[in-house]
Scaffold this motif. Sequence first.
Motif, PDB file in Angstrom:
ATOM      1  N   GLN A  44     -44.372 -14.678  11.675  1.00  0.00           N
ATOM      2  CA  GLN A  44     -44.402 -14.548  10.204  1.00  0.00           C
ATOM      3  C   GLN A  44     -44.955 -15.072   9.249  1.00  0.00           C
ATOM      4  O   GLN A  44     -45.973 -16.101  10.054  1.00  0.00           O
ATOM      5  N   HIS A  45     -45.180 -14.568   8.769  1.00  0.00           N
ATOM      6  CA  HIS A  45     -46.588 -15.184   7.092  1.00  0.00           C
ATOM      7  C   HIS A  45     -45.481 -16.919   7.133  1.00  0.00           C
ATOM      8  O   HIS A  45     -47.098 -17.128   6.971  1.00  0.00           O
ATOM      9  N   SER A  46     -44.860 -17.796   7.388  1.00  0.00           N
ATOM     10  CA  SER A  46     -44.495 -19.171   6.734  1.00  0.00           C
ATOM     11  C   SER A  46     -45.577 -19.598   7.757  1.00  0.00           C
ATOM     12  O   SER A  46     -45.130 -20.769   7.974  1.00  0.00           O
ATOM     13  N   GLU A  47     -45.214 -19.030   9.057  1.00  0.00           N
ATOM     14  CA  GLU A  47     -45.918 -19.428  10.669  1.00  0.00           C
ATOM     15  C   GLU A  47     -47.690 -19.464  10.307  1.00  0.00           C
ATOM     16  O   GLU A  47     -47.808 -21.137  10.874  1.00  0.00           O
ATOM     17  N   ILE A  74     -49.783 -19.206   7.829  1.00  0.00           N
ATOM     18  CA  ILE A  74     -50.263 -20.614   7.196  1.00  0.00           C
ATOM     19  C   ILE A  74     -49.818 -21.150   7.546  1.00  0.00           C
ATOM     20  O   ILE A  74     -51.036 -22.537   6.543  1.00  0.00           O
ATOM     21  N   GLN A  75     -49.274 -21.871   8.043  1.00  0.00           N
ATOM     22  CA  GLN A  75     -49.037 -23.777   8.616  1.00  0.00           C
ATOM     23  C   GLN A  75     -50.229 -24.225   9.827  1.00  0.00           C
ATOM     24  O   GLN A  75     -51.175 -24.513   9.855  1.00  0.00           O
ATOM     25  N   TYR A 135     -55.634 -16.048   3.496  1.00  0.00           N
ATOM     26  CA  TYR A 135     -54.263 -16.973   2.355  1.00  0.00           C
ATOM     27  C   TYR A 135     -54.825 -16.966   1.073  1.00  0.00           C
ATOM     28  O   TYR A 135     -54.846 -16.671   0.094  1.00  0.00           O
ATOM     29  N   ARG A 186     -47.312 -10.092   3.547  1.00  0.00           N
ATOM     30  CA  ARG A 186     -46.015 -11.639   4.205  1.00  0.00           C
ATOM     31  C   ARG A 186     -45.077 -11.406   3.973  1.00  0.00           C
ATOM     32  O   ARG A 186     -44.221 -12.567   4.896  1.00  0.00           O
ATOM     33  N   GLU A 187     -44.201 -10.232   3.725  1.00  0.00           N
ATOM     34  CA  GLU A 187     -42.448  -9.998   3.962  1.00  0.00           C
ATOM     35  C   GLU A 187     -42.252  -9.495   5.301  1.00  0.00           C
ATOM     36  O   GLU A 187     -41.024  -9.016   5.203  1.00  0.00           O
ATOM     37  N   ARG A 241     -55.659 -16.409  -2.449  1.00  0.00           N
ATOM     38  CA  ARG A 241     -54.928 -17.064  -3.316  1.00  0.00           C
ATOM     39  C   ARG A 241     -55.263 -17.984  -4.743  1.00  0.00           C
ATOM     40  O   ARG A 241     -55.180 -17.547  -5.954  1.00  0.00           O
TER      41      ARG A 241
END
Length: 346
Positions: free
Chosen positions: A309-312, A314-315, A325, A291-292, A329
């Motif tokens: 990147q992870h933040s992009e 998962i959207q 993810y 994730r990092e 989770r």
Amino acid sequence: PLMDFFTSIGLVILLFKGGSMVLANVITLGTLVAMQRYLQKLVWPMMALGFSVSFYQRARASTDRLDEIFKEQNEVREPPAPGPRQIRGEIEFRNLSFRYPGSEKDALKSLSFRSQPGMRTAIVGPVGSGKSTLLGLIPRFYLAPEQALFIDGHPVEEFNLGVLRRSIAYVSQEPYLFSETLMSNIAWGDPDNRMRSMEQVIEQSQLKTDLSSLPEKEQTILGERGVNLSGGQRQRVAIARAWWLDSPILLMDDTLSAVDVHTEERLLQALKQESGSKNLIISSHRISTVREAEQILVLNDGTLVDQGQHSELIQKKNSIYARFYERQRREEDLEQFLDTQARPSI
């Protein structure tokens, strides 16, 4: 057992027939005893002859198999002219497609991406999506198509194999440990390295706490393939070996799969500090591992289906990465709930 059976049958026949002849005064008792002794003396030479024939056949079959191996030609050849002697660590795939010999299906299809020194690139995807194949092409374990894989802007086929592989620290899914001391296994690739501290490497790879359980600490002899270590310990020894080499390229093929979550967090933190100017490429099934990363590649059936990147990622609803993810989770939440329920109330 079969030889013993026939030997016993022979002795019974001798006693029955010889005994009858002794009673009929055809031979004397001494002659019968002599024949019985001769028969006993012949048993071992006949058994030894049978063993010798069996061993010869096995040796002949083994020699034929070895001969086949020795005659095999390596597909990966040295370049006709010496290539670059130094490697910084930039890696680029340009529309690379790869198929294993004898296979009718591409393991990787039209793959393109770049990974720079000082960058952490992660690869995720289902089992069989091509993650290990991608990593195996970089040190030329497999023969990549020409002009499709570049290191520092040069085609990988231009590099001398020794130069290339000395510049890559590769940690496989199933690390091989030798029947040597723990310290020797860590320093295996470069035992004379004076730029690294063995203590520091052991601490970074989270092996320091495990030394207390080993009878001779870092001088403990490991069994073949590290049979006296757990799966997580073997993986951490392999990671320590890669850090000891201090190569500009670090490849990790799902090397944290047998490590618990808390140890994984500490390893990732140490990895972040250790990577520095290295080009780190890591494949994993765990989202927590990747994730990092500055760049995450999502593979499916050998094709690069997503990147970011992870933040992009998962959207992107219903994407492979987002589903991974969410599933992981939920599994973590369930494990925490069960752990809470299992604790005795005070």
